[in-house]
Design a protein around this motif. Structure first.
Motif, PDB file in Angstrom:
ATOM      1  N   ASN A   1       9.337   5.671   0.536  1.00 12.29           N
ATOM      2  CA  ASN A   1       8.966   4.406   1.156  1.00 12.29           C
ATOM      3  C   ASN A   1      10.150   3.440   1.132  1.00 12.29           C
ATOM      4  OD1 ASN A   1       7.430   2.314   2.280  1.00 12.29           O
ATOM      5  ND2 ASN A   1       6.859   1.545   0.265  1.00 12.29           N
TER       6      ASN A   1
ATOM      7  N   THR B   1       3.014   8.100   3.919  1.00  8.51           N
ATOM      8  CA  THR B   1       1.703   8.292   4.540  1.00  8.51           C
ATOM      9  C   THR B   1       1.823   8.909   5.922  1.00  8.51           C
ATOM     10  OG1 THR B   1       0.704   6.478   3.297  1.00  8.51           O
ATOM     11  CG2 THR B   1      -0.387   7.128   5.330  1.00  8.51           C
TER      12      THR B   1
ATOM     13  N   ASP C   1       4.148  -1.673  -0.614  1.00  6.87           N
ATOM     14  CA  ASP C   1       3.854  -0.346  -0.089  1.00  6.87           C
ATOM     15  C   ASP C   1       2.529  -0.394   0.658  1.00  6.87           C
ATOM     16  OD1 ASP C   1       3.892   2.530   0.212  1.00  6.87           O
ATOM     17  OD2 ASP C   1       2.365   2.579  -1.359  1.00  6.87           O
TER      18      ASP C   1
ATOM     19  N   HIS D   1      -1.825   3.796   8.321  1.00  3.44           N
ATOM     20  CA  HIS D   1      -2.274   3.766   6.930  1.00  3.44           C
ATOM     21  C   HIS D   1      -3.762   3.460   6.826  1.00  3.44           C
ATOM     22  CE1 HIS D   1       2.070   3.119   6.718  1.00  3.44           C
ATOM     23  NE2 HIS D   1       2.008   3.656   5.527  1.00  3.44           N
TER      24      HIS D   1
ATOM     25  N   GLU E   1       0.541   1.924   1.745  1.00  2.46           N
ATOM     26  CA  GLU E   1      -0.478   2.840   1.242  1.00  2.46           C
ATOM     27  C   GLU E   1      -1.169   2.233   0.022  1.00  2.46           C
ATOM     28  OE1 GLU E   1      -1.101   7.474  -0.193  1.00  2.46           O
ATOM     29  OE2 GLU E   1       0.892   6.756   0.355  1.00  2.46           O
TER      30      GLU E   1
ATOM     31  N   ARG F   1      -5.168   1.134  -0.487  1.00  2.70           N
ATOM     32  CA  ARG F   1      -5.986   1.549  -1.630  1.00  2.70           C
ATOM     33  C   ARG F   1      -6.548   0.329  -2.365  1.00  2.70           C
ATOM     34  NH1 ARG F   1      -7.346   6.700  -0.582  1.00  2.70           N
ATOM     35  NH2 ARG F   1      -5.526   7.771   0.287  1.00  2.70           N
TER      36      ARG F   1
ATOM     37  N   GLU G   1       0.061  12.480   6.463  1.00  4.78           N
ATOM     38  CA  GLU G   1      -1.145  12.465   7.279  1.00  4.78           C
ATOM     39  C   GLU G   1      -0.916  12.973   8.703  1.00  4.78           C
ATOM     40  OE1 GLU G   1      -4.274  11.648   6.510  1.00  4.78           O
ATOM     41  OE2 GLU G   1      -3.911  11.050   4.434  1.00  4.78           O
TER      42      GLU G   1
END
Length: 311
Positions: free
Chosen positions: A131, A103, A227, A248, A229, A233, A107
């Motif tokens: 990761n 990420t 993780d 994140h 990310e 989510r 990003e």
């Protein structure tokens, strides 16, 4: 060193990096048969087997891993030195193998690299998004950007930003379950916990506020993930509250997919840093990349976004 041995070492290291003779052949501009033959000649010369071969995979043996760990970095440095001599002493040039936390890399670092490749067209960034905590020396990376890589005598870290961990959940979750007003309200809420890749244990919610209060909050676990990310989510899907690193959380907070929970409280993570090997003479390509990322990260304002002032 003979031309034959140089070619065999090139084939061995490139095949180990690429994971197959076919991929190594494409990088070297050779045929897979030629790469395989060079490696076989090196094995015969050393009297050991360097790869376990099958129709679908290529894996280093124990002897292969030992040789790779011993020669990968110095071989890369020799190649860099020769490239720089050919293209002008001290001129940044050659492939730069970079490990990135996914990420953070996508990003925040990737958008900065357009300027780098324009400024240094002879440097080829080779980006690896993963990761996990990479071993720069053993895996042949020139540089890594992430948090929490264990420092040794062989590594240097330059801090890019302090990082806060914040609590966040989806607006739908908060509408259905209510918004906690204090950490003591968290035990009745669903929690998305993180499992440490280093220890294998879940990470506690050790929170603090601007007044200096500190406590460990409890929550009802509904899922454990390794993780951040994926945690972000899952929180955006309404599964519960997550404690997320701000890098994140920010994209989802800014889009409205997540909302801060207990905004007066936070935790602290290890700083986001750029890591590289502590060589006496840094290759020009590495030196300019490290300086560029440090400079651009400061100019971008990311450091202030990842650890905003308390209050």
């Amino acid at each position: 060193m003979s031309t034959e041995l140089r070619g065999a070492l090139d084939a061995f290291i490139t095949a180990a990096d690429a994971g197959s003779f076919s991929a190594a052949a494409r990088r070297l501009g050779l045929t897979p048969a030629a790469v395989s033959k060079s490696v076989a000649q090196l094995e015969a010369r050393l009297g050991v087997r360097l790869f376990q071969r099958s129709t679908r995979s290529l894996a280093l043996t124990t002897d292969g891993e030992r040789l790779y760990g011993q020669v990968r970095l110095p071989w890369s440095e020799i190649g860099t030195a020769l490239t720089e001599l050919r293209q002008g002493a001290g001129k940044p040039a050659g492939t730069l193998k970079i490990a990135l936390a996914p990420t953070v890399g996508r990003e925040y670092v990737l958008p900065l690299l357009a300027g780098f490749v324009r400024r240094y067209p002879e440097v080829l960034p080779d980006l690896h998004f993963d990761n996990r905590q990479v071993d720069l020396v053993a895996e042949g990376f020139d540089v890594a950007i992430g948090g929490g890589i264990e420092l040794t005598d062989a590594l240097i870290a330059r801090e890019l930003a302090r990082v806060q961990l914040v609590l966040a959940a989806s607006p739908d979750y908060l509408k259905a379950q209510g918004r906690p007003g204090h950490p003591r309200d968290l035990p009745r809420h669903h929690g998305l916990l993180r499992r440490s890749l280093v220890t294998g244990r879940t990470v506690p919610w050790s929170l603090k506020n601007a007044e200096g209060e500190e406590l460990v909050a409890n929550v009802r676990p509904v899922m454990v993930l390794d993780d951040p990310e994926a945690m972000a989510r899952a929180a955006a899907m309404g599964l519960g509250i997550a404690m997320l690193p701000l890098p994140h959380a920010l994209p989802l907070l800014e889009s409205g997919a997540l909302a801060r929970v207990l905004p007066g409280w936070h935790a602290e993570a290890r700083p986001l840093s750029i890591y590289y090997t502590s060589r006496r003479l840094l290759p020009a390509k590495l030196r300019v990349f490290v300086d560029y990322i440090v400079e651009q990260f400061r100019a971008s304002g990311h450091a202030d976004r990842f650890a905003p002032p308390l209050g």
